[in-house]
Scaffold this motif. Structure first.
Motif, PDB file in Angstrom:
ATOM      1  N   ASP A  16      50.731  -2.767 -68.267  1.00 56.97           N
ATOM      2  CA  ASP A  16      51.320  -4.102 -68.421  1.00 56.97           C
ATOM      3  C   ASP A  16      52.701  -4.186 -67.762  1.00 56.97           C
ATOM      4  OD1 ASP A  16      51.306  -6.741 -69.225  1.00 56.97           O
ATOM      5  OD2 ASP A  16      52.153  -6.322 -71.197  1.00 56.97           O
ATOM      6  N   LEU A  17      52.785  -3.759 -66.525  1.00 58.88           N
ATOM      7  CA  LEU A  17      54.057  -3.799 -65.793  1.00 58.88           C
ATOM      8  C   LEU A  17      54.325  -5.213 -65.311  1.00 58.88           C
ATOM      9  CD1 LEU A  17      55.390  -1.226 -63.249  1.00 58.88           C
ATOM     10  CD2 LEU A  17      55.478  -3.654 -62.700  1.00 58.88           C
ATOM     11  N   GLN A  18      55.516  -5.720 -65.594  1.00 57.03           N
ATOM     12  CA  GLN A  18      55.954  -7.028 -65.134  1.00 57.03           C
ATOM     13  C   GLN A  18      57.342  -6.892 -64.527  1.00 57.03           C
ATOM     14  OE1 GLN A  18      55.166 -10.291 -68.023  1.00 57.03           O
ATOM     15  NE2 GLN A  18      54.306  -8.672 -69.322  1.00 57.03           N
ATOM     16  N   ALA A  19      57.590  -7.630 -63.445  1.00 50.67           N
ATOM     17  CA  ALA A  19      58.882  -7.517 -62.774  1.00 50.67           C
ATOM     18  C   ALA A  19      59.073  -8.683 -61.823  1.00 50.67           C
ATOM     19  CB  ALA A  19      58.995  -6.199 -62.021  1.00 50.67           C
ATOM     20  N   ALA A  20      60.333  -8.870 -61.417  1.00 48.63           N
ATOM     21  CA  ALA A  20      60.696  -9.793 -60.341  1.00 48.63           C
ATOM     22  C   ALA A  20      61.359  -8.959 -59.253  1.00 48.63           C
ATOM     23  CB  ALA A  20      61.645 -10.874 -60.846  1.00 48.63           C
ATOM     24  N   LEU A  21      60.865  -9.084 -58.029  1.00 49.59           N
ATOM     25  CA  LEU A  21      61.343  -8.253 -56.921  1.00 49.59           C
ATOM     26  C   LEU A  21      61.784  -9.144 -55.775  1.00 49.59           C
ATOM     27  CD1 LEU A  21      61.592  -5.380 -55.635  1.00 49.59           C
ATOM     28  CD2 LEU A  21      59.244  -5.695 -54.806  1.00 49.59           C
ATOM     29  N   HIS A  22      62.935  -8.806 -55.195  1.00 52.74           N
ATOM     30  CA  HIS A  22      63.437  -9.532 -54.019  1.00 52.74           C
ATOM     31  C   HIS A  22      63.889  -8.518 -52.984  1.00 52.74           C
ATOM     32  CE1 HIS A  22      65.832 -13.261 -52.432  1.00 52.74           C
ATOM     33  NE2 HIS A  22      65.058 -12.702 -51.515  1.00 52.74           N
ATOM     34  N   LEU A  23      63.115  -8.386 -51.926  1.00 55.16           N
ATOM     35  CA  LEU A  23      63.459  -7.504 -50.816  1.00 55.16           C
ATOM     36  C   LEU A  23      64.194  -8.308 -49.754  1.00 55.16           C
ATOM     37  CD1 LEU A  23      60.054  -5.602 -50.470  1.00 55.16           C
ATOM     38  CD2 LEU A  23      62.083  -4.896 -51.741  1.00 55.16           C
ATOM     39  N   GLY A  24      65.397  -7.871 -49.393  1.00 62.10           N
ATOM     40  CA  GLY A  24      66.178  -8.600 -48.408  1.00 62.10           C
ATOM     41  C   GLY A  24      66.979  -9.740 -48.993  1.00 62.10           C
ATOM     42  N   ALA A  25      67.427  -9.609 -50.247  1.00 54.85           N
ATOM     43  CA  ALA A  25      68.276 -10.631 -50.861  1.00 54.85           C
ATOM     44  C   ALA A  25      69.658 -10.616 -50.205  1.00 54.85           C
ATOM     45  CB  ALA A  25      68.395 -10.394 -52.363  1.00 54.85           C
ATOM     46  N   ASP A  26      70.413 -11.683 -50.439  1.00 56.86           N
ATOM     47  CA  ASP A  26      71.771 -11.800 -49.883  1.00 56.86           C
ATOM     48  C   ASP A  26      71.772 -11.559 -48.380  1.00 56.86           C
ATOM     49  OD1 ASP A  26      72.462 -12.227 -52.478  1.00 56.86           O
ATOM     50  OD2 ASP A  26      73.632 -10.409 -52.731  1.00 56.86           O
ATOM     51  N   ALA A  27      70.955 -12.343 -47.675  1.00 51.72           N
ATOM     52  CA  ALA A  27      70.863 -12.255 -46.215  1.00 51.72           C
ATOM     53  C   ALA A  27      70.473 -10.863 -45.740  1.00 51.72           C
ATOM     54  CB  ALA A  27      72.170 -12.692 -45.566  1.00 51.72           C
ATOM     55  N   GLY A  28      69.617 -10.202 -46.501  1.00 58.28           N
ATOM     56  CA  GLY A  28      69.100  -8.899 -46.106  1.00 58.28           C
ATOM     57  C   GLY A  28      69.906  -7.713 -46.570  1.00 58.28           C
ATOM     58  N   ALA A  29      71.037  -7.950 -47.269  1.00 60.27           N
ATOM     59  CA  ALA A  29      71.934  -6.846 -47.620  1.00 60.27           C
ATOM     60  C   ALA A  29      71.493  -6.085 -48.865  1.00 60.27           C
ATOM     61  CB  ALA A  29      73.352  -7.377 -47.826  1.00 60.27           C
ATOM     62  N   LEU A  30      70.602  -6.663 -49.700  1.00 63.73           N
ATOM     63  CA  LEU A  30      70.230  -6.032 -50.966  1.00 63.73           C
ATOM     64  C   LEU A  30      68.727  -6.091 -51.181  1.00 63.73           C
ATOM     65  CD1 LEU A  30      72.883  -7.390 -53.513  1.00 63.73           C
ATOM     66  CD2 LEU A  30      72.700  -5.046 -52.659  1.00 63.73           C
TER      67      LEU A  30
END
Length: 300
Positions: free
Chosen positions: A165-179
């Motif tokens: 039951d893994l749940q998550a929010a993922l953002h690759l390349g946040a803050d104009a790619g810096a994070l």
């Protein structure tokens, strides 16, 4: 008598291009039109999307349905083979793939998948272990990917206990790619539940910040643990604290009642090297933690 002005000769029409030249122009125009239409076809055609996936080296797709431009996408099974191991995904479901052009500094294509669901994700490492890899110089991506709603029913890695039951929010390349950022990560095993969040910088020394909280499940001895990591990815500091429940064998007011066991530990972790533990310092109180005392003895 005045003489009439001489008539201006009519301009002669340029000769039509030879048939071979006209065929070349038509071929060039057709090629340009096909190149412009190909992304549209891939975006809206289920068959074209399935064909494009089959061109990915090492990827096998079974039971693909849908396309990015037309409703949800799903696959019965995906299998990807690489020198490092094998990744298997069962019952993939993607809802509402969107994209737009992110302008400004570091302009790029931004993808968004509002919902990503997997029934099972299994990773099996290669039988021949890979050598240690050097730390990357950059983790920048040519695009950004936002996945605000990830749900994996079962995640299995080699012979480790399965995560449920893994749940998550993922953002690759946040803050104009810096994070690269993960938030609201929750999962459980047959022994504990976990919550975590963290971010990893894409440039420089790849700075890492992460927090983890573990808690026993109802019906088992109560305990909870917290850990945090901070520093460059290749060598970061780790702090951990573990708190158990006091033993009350002879009643809460008895002088024989044991204090609640606890543990605090600090370590410096080196990744991407043969020995991950650089230093480990622990300060146990009424607690014995063999994994730490055996794997990383205290340094003076």
């Amino acid at each position: 008598m005045s003489q009439l002005p001489e008539a201006t000769p009519a301009p002669t029409a340029e000769p039509a291009p030879p048939p071979r030249r006209r065929r070349g122009l038509w071929l060039l125009a057709g090629t340009a039109a096909l190149a412009a239409a190909s992304p549209v076809v891939l975006w809206h055609s289920e068959a074209a999307t399935a064909w494009a996936l089959r061109q990915v080296p090492g990827l096998q797709v079974d039971g693909w349905q849908g396309s990015p431009g037309r409703g949800p996408m799903q696959a019965r099974q995906l299998r990807w083979e690489s020198p490092s191991g094998r990744l298997e995904i069962t019952n993939l479901h993607i809802q509402g793939l969107q994209w737009h052009w992110q302008s400004g500094a570091g302009s790029h294509i931004a993808l968004s998948l509002p919902e990503l669901k997997l029934q099972r994700l299994q990773w099996t490492s290669a039988s021949t272990p890979q050598g240690a890899s050097p730390a990357p110089n950059s983790l920048r991506l040519p695009l950004s990917v936002a996945l605000p709603n990830i749900h994996i029913a079962t995640l299995q890695a080699d012979g480790l206990p399965a995560l449920q039951d893994l749940q998550a929010a993922l953002h690759l390349g946040a803050d104009a790619g810096a994070l690269h950022r993960v938030e609201h990560l929750r999962l459980r095993t047959d022994r504990f539940s976990a919550e975590a969040s963290g971010q990893l910088g894409a440039d420089g020394r790849l700075p890492l910040q992460a927090k983890l909280r573990l808690q026993s499940l109802p019906g088992s001895p109560a305990w909870q643990a917290e850990a945090s990591a901070q520093g460059p990815l290749a060598q970061f500091d780790l702090s951990a604290a573990l708190q158990g429940q006091a033993s009350v064998a002879a009643g809460p007011a008895s002088p024989h009642a044991a204090a609640a066991p606890s543990l605090q530990a600090q370590a410096q972790i080196r990744l991407l090297s043969p020995g991950p533990w650089e230093t480990c310092r622990s300060a146990p109180t009424h607690w014995t933690w063999p994994p730490c005392s055996q794997a990383c003895p205290e340094h003076s």
